[in-house]
Enzyme design. Structure first.
Site, PDB file in Angstrom:
ATOM      1  N   PRO A  10       0.793  -1.228   0.000  1.00 62.74           N
ATOM      2  CA  PRO A  10       0.000   0.000   0.000  1.00 62.74           C
ATOM      3  C   PRO A  10       0.828   1.283   0.000  1.00 62.74           C
ATOM      4  CG  PRO A  10      -0.136  -1.120   2.132  1.00 62.74           C
ATOM      5  CD  PRO A  10       0.521  -2.071   1.166  1.00 62.74           C
ATOM      6  N   ASN A  11       0.343   2.235  -0.758  1.00 60.93           N
ATOM      7  CA  ASN A  11       0.897   3.599  -0.868  1.00 60.93           C
ATOM      8  C   ASN A  11       2.199   3.678  -1.665  1.00 60.93           C
ATOM      9  OD1 ASN A  11      -1.195   4.807   0.719  1.00 60.93           O
ATOM     10  ND2 ASN A  11      -0.235   3.902   2.514  1.00 60.93           N
ATOM     11  N   ARG A  18       5.253  10.997  -2.416  1.00 61.93           N
ATOM     12  CA  ARG A  18       4.941  10.667  -1.023  1.00 61.93           C
ATOM     13  C   ARG A  18       6.178  10.887  -0.140  1.00 61.93           C
ATOM     14  NH1 ARG A  18       4.804   4.437   1.134  1.00 61.93           N
ATOM     15  NH2 ARG A  18       4.154   4.957   3.248  1.00 61.93           N
ATOM     16  N   TYR A  23      11.254   8.751   1.458  1.00 67.31           N
ATOM     17  CA  TYR A  23      11.265   7.732   0.403  1.00 67.31           C
ATOM     18  C   TYR A  23      11.954   8.169  -0.886  1.00 67.31           C
ATOM     19  CZ  TYR A  23       7.966   5.543   3.550  1.00 67.31           C
ATOM     20  OH  TYR A  23       7.393   4.976   4.663  1.00 67.31           O
ATOM     21  N   ASN A  74       7.724  -5.788  -0.964  1.00 67.03           N
ATOM     22  CA  ASN A  74       7.727  -4.665  -0.029  1.00 67.03           C
ATOM     23  C   ASN A  74       6.299  -4.592   0.512  1.00 67.03           C
ATOM     24  OD1 ASN A  74       7.719  -2.331   1.430  1.00 67.03           O
ATOM     25  ND2 ASN A  74       8.838  -1.126  -0.096  1.00 67.03           N
ATOM     26  N   ALA A  77       3.152  -0.816   4.842  1.00 68.59           N
ATOM     27  CA  ALA A  77       2.628  -0.761   6.220  1.00 68.59           C
ATOM     28  C   ALA A  77       2.164  -2.129   6.726  1.00 68.59           C
ATOM     29  CB  ALA A  77       1.486   0.242   6.295  1.00 68.59           C
ATOM     30  N   HIS A  80       4.078  -4.469   9.310  1.00 73.39           N
ATOM     31  CA  HIS A  80       4.043  -4.357  10.762  1.00 73.39           C
ATOM     32  C   HIS A  80       2.731  -4.838  11.369  1.00 73.39           C
ATOM     33  CE1 HIS A  80       7.367  -1.860   9.523  1.00 73.39           C
ATOM     34  NE2 HIS A  80       6.555  -1.024   8.913  1.00 73.39           N
ATOM     35  N   ASP A  87       1.156 -15.374   6.767  1.00 71.60           N
ATOM     36  CA  ASP A  87       0.692 -16.744   6.530  1.00 71.60           C
ATOM     37  C   ASP A  87       0.688 -17.059   5.035  1.00 71.60           C
ATOM     38  OD1 ASP A  87       0.397 -17.051   9.241  1.00 71.60           O
ATOM     39  OD2 ASP A  87      -1.788 -16.963   9.240  1.00 71.60           O
ATOM     40  N   GLU A  98      12.202  -9.828   1.616  1.00 69.60           N
ATOM     41  CA  GLU A  98      11.457  -8.621   2.002  1.00 69.60           C
ATOM     42  C   GLU A  98      12.322  -7.382   1.764  1.00 69.60           C
ATOM     43  OE1 GLU A  98       9.493  -8.686   5.895  1.00 69.60           O
ATOM     44  OE2 GLU A  98      10.196  -6.643   6.199  1.00 69.60           O
ATOM     45  N   HIS A 100      12.614  -2.974   1.936  1.00 69.90           N
ATOM     46  CA  HIS A 100      12.130  -1.655   2.344  1.00 69.90           C
ATOM     47  C   HIS A 100      13.051  -0.589   1.785  1.00 69.90           C
ATOM     48  CE1 HIS A 100       9.183  -3.395   4.961  1.00 69.90           C
ATOM     49  NE2 HIS A 100      10.119  -4.220   5.393  1.00 69.90           N
ATOM     50  N   LEU A 101      12.461   0.491   1.317  1.00 76.60           N
ATOM     51  CA  LEU A 101      13.259   1.625   0.845  1.00 76.60           C
ATOM     52  C   LEU A 101      13.967   2.292   2.016  1.00 76.60           C
ATOM     53  CD1 LEU A 101      10.317   2.792  -1.296  1.00 76.60           C
ATOM     54  CD2 LEU A 101      12.555   2.381  -2.316  1.00 76.60           C
ATOM     55  N   SER A 102      13.209   2.550   3.076  1.00 80.37           N
ATOM     56  CA  SER A 102      13.774   3.211   4.260  1.00 80.37           C
ATOM     57  C   SER A 102      14.336   2.159   5.211  1.00 80.37           C
ATOM     58  CB  SER A 102      12.687   4.043   4.953  1.00 80.37           C
ATOM     59  OG  SER A 102      11.641   3.192   5.421  1.00 80.37           O
ATOM     60  N   ARG A 107      13.565   4.209  12.270  1.00 76.97           N
ATOM     61  CA  ARG A 107      12.361   5.040  12.264  1.00 76.97           C
ATOM     62  C   ARG A 107      11.527   4.793  13.532  1.00 76.97           C
ATOM     63  NH1 ARG A 107       9.416   4.578   6.721  1.00 76.97           N
ATOM     64  NH2 ARG A 107       8.396   6.423   7.590  1.00 76.97           N
ATOM     65  N   ARG A 111       7.658   0.560  13.591  1.00 77.42           N
ATOM     66  CA  ARG A 111       8.157  -0.001  12.314  1.00 77.42           C
ATOM     67  C   ARG A 111       9.304  -1.000  12.544  1.00 77.42           C
ATOM     68  NH1 ARG A 111       5.729   3.389   8.358  1.00 77.42           N
ATOM     69  NH2 ARG A 111       5.446   5.474   9.190  1.00 77.42           N
TER      70      ARG A 111
END
Ligand code: DQA
Length: 144
Positions: A10-11, A18, A23, A74, A77, A80, A87, A98, A100-102, A107, A111
């Site tokens: 999402p996002n 954003r 990001y 990725n 949100a 978390h 599952d 997995e 993540h950009l950040s 953070r 997170r």
């Protein structure tokens, strides 16, 4: 040719506009183009899926075994919060990385925990768009 599914949660469709301080200014299309270029070099095929809906992501992961040999995800949100996504990744049984950009550990505390990482081969966090390229190299290594 090995096929790898890249899932953006999402996002992430909003990348570029954003929170650029967090990001960066690179768009999702540009990230996908860079991943596609590296995939050509590494002689694998990649397909992309972005959704803001948990259920759609679950269904895509549920069907991934039919077409793909590995997943890069990725979960954004949902990293978390989503036991369901964890599952689904576990059930798919495909090697998964997995991304993540950040750097999620630098953070907010909420997170710092990933529900998904324990069912993945590994996690790459904090390198901006390069996180995806590192993940692609990692996945290709796992498949050889
Ligand atoms: C993110 C980190 C998550 O905590 C956040 O909710 C995102 C993006 C990242 O790529 O840095 O949406 O997954």
């Amino acid at each position: 040719m090995k096929a790898i599914l890249v899932i953006h949660g999402p996002n992430l469709n909003l990348l570029g506009e954003r929170e650029p301080d967090v990001y960066g200014s690179v768009t999702l299309d540009a990230i996908n183009a860079a991943v596609t270029a590296l995939a050509a070099e590494l002689k694998v095929s990649v397909a992309f899926f972005q959704s803001n809906h948990e259920g759609e992501m679950l269904e895509k992961i549920g069907q991934a075994r039919k077409e793909f040999q590995a997943i890069i995800i990725n979960p954004a949100a949902y990293t978390h919060t989503s036991v369901a996504l964890r599952d689904a990744v576990a059930a798919a049984g495909l090697p998964t990385v997995e991304v993540h950009l950040s750097n999620i550990y630098a953070r907010e505390e909420f997170r710092h925990k990933s529900l998904i990482a324990p069912v993945c081969k590994g996690q790459i966090s904090g390198f901006g768009p390069m996180s995806y390229l590192l993940a692609l190299r990692a996945v290709c290594n796992l498949l050889t």
